[in-house]
Design a protein around this motif. Structure first.
Motif, PDB file in Angstrom:
ATOM      1  N   GLU A 165      -8.433   1.335  -7.649  1.00 35.04           N
ATOM      2  CA  GLU A 165     -10.497   1.708  -7.798  1.00 35.04           C
ATOM      3  C   GLU A 165     -11.060   0.569  -8.577  1.00 35.04           C
ATOM      4  OE1 GLU A 165     -10.323   5.530  -9.000  1.00 35.04           O
ATOM      5  OE2 GLU A 165      -9.651   6.048  -7.497  1.00 35.04           O
ATOM      6  N   SER A 166     -10.176   0.056  -9.474  1.00 34.37           N
ATOM      7  CA  SER A 166     -11.459  -0.622  -9.934  1.00 34.37           C
ATOM      8  C   SER A 166     -11.893  -2.280  -9.334  1.00 34.37           C
ATOM      9  CB  SER A 166     -10.248  -2.386 -10.993  1.00 34.37           C
ATOM     10  OG  SER A 166      -9.695  -2.728 -10.491  1.00 34.37           O
ATOM     11  N   TRP A 167     -11.823  -2.705  -8.127  1.00 37.76           N
ATOM     12  CA  TRP A 167     -12.634  -3.730  -7.079  1.00 37.76           C
ATOM     13  C   TRP A 167     -13.499  -1.859  -6.436  1.00 37.76           C
ATOM     14  CZ3 TRP A 167     -12.865  -8.446  -6.688  1.00 37.76           C
ATOM     15  CH2 TRP A 167     -11.203  -9.451  -8.013  1.00 37.76           C
ATOM     16  N   GLY A 190       0.126 -11.630 -13.550  1.00 36.34           N
ATOM     17  CA  GLY A 190      -0.205 -10.410 -14.380  1.00 36.34           C
ATOM     18  C   GLY A 190       0.422  -8.999 -13.292  1.00 36.34           C
ATOM     19  N   LEU A 191       1.267  -7.973 -14.223  1.00 31.71           N
ATOM     20  CA  LEU A 191       1.114  -6.703 -13.332  1.00 31.71           C
ATOM     21  C   LEU A 191       0.548  -6.395 -13.082  1.00 31.71           C
ATOM     22  CD1 LEU A 191       4.322  -4.922 -12.718  1.00 31.71           C
ATOM     23  CD2 LEU A 191       4.768  -4.655 -14.722  1.00 31.71           C
ATOM     24  N   TYR A 192       0.193  -5.305 -11.765  1.00 31.66           N
ATOM     25  CA  TYR A 192      -1.259  -4.369 -12.085  1.00 31.66           C
ATOM     26  C   TYR A 192      -0.776  -3.163 -11.870  1.00 31.66           C
ATOM     27  CZ  TYR A 192      -4.627  -8.451 -12.103  1.00 31.66           C
ATOM     28  OH  TYR A 192      -5.077  -9.435 -12.400  1.00 31.66           O
ATOM     29  N   GLU A 193      -1.377  -1.315 -11.939  1.00 25.58           N
ATOM     30  CA  GLU A 193      -1.002  -0.835 -10.979  1.00 25.58           C
ATOM     31  C   GLU A 193      -1.675  -0.779 -10.051  1.00 25.58           C
ATOM     32  OE1 GLU A 193      -0.786   3.135 -10.949  1.00 25.58           O
ATOM     33  OE2 GLU A 193      -2.511   2.888 -12.307  1.00 25.58           O
ATOM     34  N   LYS A 194      -1.414  -0.095  -9.161  1.00 26.63           N
ATOM     35  CA  LYS A 194      -1.849  -0.576  -7.818  1.00 26.63           C
ATOM     36  C   LYS A 194      -2.761   0.100  -7.372  1.00 26.63           C
ATOM     37  CE  LYS A 194       0.084   1.443  -4.461  1.00 26.63           C
ATOM     38  NZ  LYS A 194       0.733   2.437  -3.603  1.00 26.63           N
ATOM     39  N   ASP A 195      -2.750   1.392  -8.069  1.00 30.85           N
ATOM     40  CA  ASP A 195      -4.081   2.794  -7.975  1.00 30.85           C
ATOM     41  C   ASP A 195      -5.434   2.471  -8.620  1.00 30.85           C
ATOM     42  OD1 ASP A 195      -2.866   4.537  -6.347  1.00 30.85           O
ATOM     43  OD2 ASP A 195      -1.568   5.503  -7.489  1.00 30.85           O
ATOM     44  N   ALA A 196      -4.032   2.167 -10.019  1.00 24.59           N
ATOM     45  CA  ALA A 196      -5.776   1.177 -10.673  1.00 24.59           C
ATOM     46  C   ALA A 196      -6.608   0.297 -10.117  1.00 24.59           C
ATOM     47  CB  ALA A 196      -5.314   1.277 -12.030  1.00 24.59           C
ATOM     48  N   LEU A 211      -6.968  -3.447  -0.048  1.00 22.64           N
ATOM     49  CA  LEU A 211      -6.428  -4.119  -0.831  1.00 22.64           C
ATOM     50  C   LEU A 211      -5.717  -5.789  -0.742  1.00 22.64           C
ATOM     51  CD1 LEU A 211      -4.188  -3.743  -3.190  1.00 22.64           C
ATOM     52  CD2 LEU A 211      -2.749  -3.758  -1.668  1.00 22.64           C
ATOM     53  N   GLU A 212      -6.101  -6.127   1.028  1.00 19.85           N
ATOM     54  CA  GLU A 212      -5.418  -7.272   1.374  1.00 19.85           C
ATOM     55  C   GLU A 212      -6.996  -8.360   1.199  1.00 19.85           C
ATOM     56  OE1 GLU A 212      -5.088  -6.535   5.282  1.00 19.85           O
ATOM     57  OE2 GLU A 212      -4.236  -9.091   5.606  1.00 19.85           O
ATOM     58  N   GLU A 213      -8.312  -7.360   0.866  1.00 24.44           N
ATOM     59  CA  GLU A 213      -9.308  -8.159  -0.311  1.00 24.44           C
ATOM     60  C   GLU A 213      -9.080  -8.649  -1.221  1.00 24.44           C
ATOM     61  OE1 GLU A 213     -14.328  -8.035   0.576  1.00 24.44           O
ATOM     62  OE2 GLU A 213     -13.106  -6.938   1.534  1.00 24.44           O
ATOM     63  N   ILE A 214      -8.756  -7.574  -1.994  1.00 27.66           N
ATOM     64  CA  ILE A 214      -8.473  -7.670  -3.721  1.00 27.66           C
ATOM     65  C   ILE A 214      -7.670  -8.682  -3.627  1.00 27.66           C
ATOM     66  CG2 ILE A 214      -7.629  -6.738  -5.195  1.00 27.66           C
ATOM     67  CD1 ILE A 214      -8.523  -4.206  -4.247  1.00 27.66           C
ATOM     68  N   ARG A 241       0.506  -1.105  -0.317  1.00 25.19           N
ATOM     69  CA  ARG A 241      -0.105  -0.225   0.103  1.00 25.19           C
ATOM     70  C   ARG A 241       0.780   1.120   0.156  1.00 25.19           C
ATOM     71  NH1 ARG A 241      -2.753  -0.174   4.711  1.00 25.19           N
ATOM     72  NH2 ARG A 241      -4.168  -1.827   3.650  1.00 25.19           N
ATOM     73  N   ARG A 242       1.752   1.328   0.506  1.00 19.85           N
ATOM     74  CA  ARG A 242       2.544   2.939   1.206  1.00 19.85           C
ATOM     75  C   ARG A 242       3.680   2.119   0.307  1.00 19.85           C
ATOM     76  NH1 ARG A 242       4.425   3.756   7.477  1.00 19.85           N
ATOM     77  NH2 ARG A 242       5.218   5.350   5.966  1.00 19.85           N
ATOM     78  N   LEU A 243       4.456   1.562  -1.316  1.00 17.08           N
ATOM     79  CA  LEU A 243       5.336   1.785  -1.200  1.00 17.08           C
ATOM     80  C   LEU A 243       5.077   1.312  -3.060  1.00 17.08           C
ATOM     81  CD1 LEU A 243       8.604   0.538   0.684  1.00 17.08           C
ATOM     82  CD2 LEU A 243       7.951   2.461   0.151  1.00 17.08           C
ATOM     83  N   ALA A 244       3.786   0.706  -3.734  1.00 16.90           N
ATOM     84  CA  ALA A 244       4.212  -0.004  -4.934  1.00 16.90           C
ATOM     85  C   ALA A 244       4.005   0.540  -5.431  1.00 16.90           C
ATOM     86  CB  ALA A 244       3.524  -1.564  -4.621  1.00 16.90           C
ATOM     87  N   ASP A 245       4.358   1.146  -6.957  1.00 19.77           N
ATOM     88  CA  ASP A 245       3.635   1.170  -8.487  1.00 19.77           C
ATOM     89  C   ASP A 245       3.123   0.524  -8.693  1.00 19.77           C
ATOM     90  OD1 ASP A 245       4.813   4.410  -7.748  1.00 19.77           O
ATOM     91  OD2 ASP A 245       6.169   3.087  -8.000  1.00 19.77           O
ATOM     92  N   TYR A 246       3.413  -0.650  -8.639  1.00 18.20           N
ATOM     93  CA  TYR A 246       3.020  -1.941  -9.671  1.00 18.20           C
ATOM     94  C   TYR A 246       3.463  -3.355  -8.800  1.00 18.20           C
ATOM     95  CZ  TYR A 246       3.158   0.500 -14.012  1.00 18.20           C
ATOM     96  OH  TYR A 246       2.994   1.311 -14.463  1.00 18.20           O
TER      97      TYR A 246
END
Ligand SMILES: Nc1ncnc2c1ncn2[C@@H]1O[C@H](COP(=O)(O)OP(=O)(O)OP(=O)(O)O)[C@@H](O)[C@H]1O
Length: 294
Positions: A220-222, A211-217, A276-279, A195-200
């Motif tokens: 947003e998507s869930w 796959g590689l996910y953009e963290k903010d996207a 994020l944990e639930e995603i 949550r605090r560090l990752a971009d992807y």
């Protein structure tokens, strides 16, 4: 166009029943990428292959556009690595390890190393084996950070470290990538670190990459939606339904889900982002189900 820092194609490695890959991954400079997966999913195996400590069965690795074994020295001088376990450090002191590592890196920062040892409460003349597990971890981290290398490969760097020290280490990583040019690949189980560090985020489950996910996207998507009646099978995007008053729905396509629900006359009482944990729990589920079906 500049080379990606890490470029991996069709990478595989098997140990008995376990197979990692094929992994395809392309990481551009300036990003923090978290590798997230349960125990035994292959994170450390991937890191060891990136360090040429384990030879792949198939596939290609390029780091800064270069390949092993011909460019091993050039590649390694651009990487600060925290392995899952530090081997061969036992008898060396923190000061000795610093001098040893410094010889390899033109970019070594003695002042940063001294500062990190001071802040981590590590006496320079104590032997590695005399330090507590968490302190050993912090010393390995200090060694990697003080290389000031272009790429950090951090394999669960905060494992066994107390929460206060962990927070400090996360701040150190943020400072490290501050100028936006350095790259970090971080294996972790700790959602707060993602949550605090990752971009992807790269997910690894049973050796397979999801796959590689953009963290903010991704965040947003869930969404969670609370509705006045059960949604029925025709509503798209629904991943989970929890009966109750109101009914709780988890959706991975919330705009579509909400549109169809409204068309059907359902009242949406409230919506909220999913944490994020639930995603991660939902994303990791399909692969497990597929495994069970095999
Ligand atoms: N040298 C080895 N010999 C045999 N099997 C190995 C070896 N290294 C790893 N494995 C196996 O490969 C699988 C993946 O291990 P790996 O350490 O890469 O997972 P991980 O995701 O880093 O796990 P953890 O989160 O527990 O650190 C495991 O089943 C492990 O037992």
């Amino acid at each position: 166009m500049s080379d990606p820092v890490i470029s991996v194609e069709g990478l595989t490695k098997s140990y008995g029943d376990f197979t990692l890959g094929p992994v395809d991954l392309r990481i551009e400079p300036g990003y923090v990428v978290a590798v997230v997966g349960p125990n035994g999913s292959g994170k450390s195996t991937l890191f060891r292959m990136l360090m040429n400590l384990v030879r792949p069965d198939a596939g290609e690795i390029r780091l800064f556009g270069m390949r092993y074994p011909e460019s091993e020295v050039e590649i390694k001088r651009k990487i600060g690595y925290v392995p899952e376990r530090s081997v061969g450090h036992g008898e060396m002191t923190a000061a000795g390890l610093g001098s040893f590592v410094a010889r390899w890196y033109d970019t070594w920062e003695p002042a940063l190393y001294r500062d990190l040892l001071g802040r981590f409460g590590i006496e320079p003349h104590k032997r590695f084996r005399e330090l507590s597990k968490g302190t050993q971890r912090r010393l390995s981290f200090a060694l990697a950070l003080a290389t000031n290398a272009e790429l950090l490969l951090l394999d669960e760097p905060t494992e066994g470290v107390d929460p206060f020290a962990r927070r400090e280490m996360l701040e150190d990583i943020s400072r490290f990538v501050g100028d936006g040019e350095r790259t970090v690949l971080l294996a972790t189980h700790v959602i707060e670190e993602v949550r605090r560090l990752a971009d992807y985020v790269v997910f690894l489950v049973d050796g397979e990459t999801l796959g590689l996910y953009e963290k903010d996207a991704l965040l947003e998507s869930w969404r969670t939606l609370w509705v006045d009646r059960p949604p029925g099978d025709s509503v798209p995007g629904i991943v989970e339904v929890e009966e109750g008053t109101p009914v709780r729905i988890v959706s991975d396509s919330p705009a579509e889900t909400a549109y169809v629900l409204r068309e059907l006359g359902t009242t949406i009482v409230r919506t909220a982002p999913l944490d994020l944990e639930e995603i991660l729990r939902h994303l990791m589920r399909p692969s497990k189900a597929a495994d069970g079906a095999r």
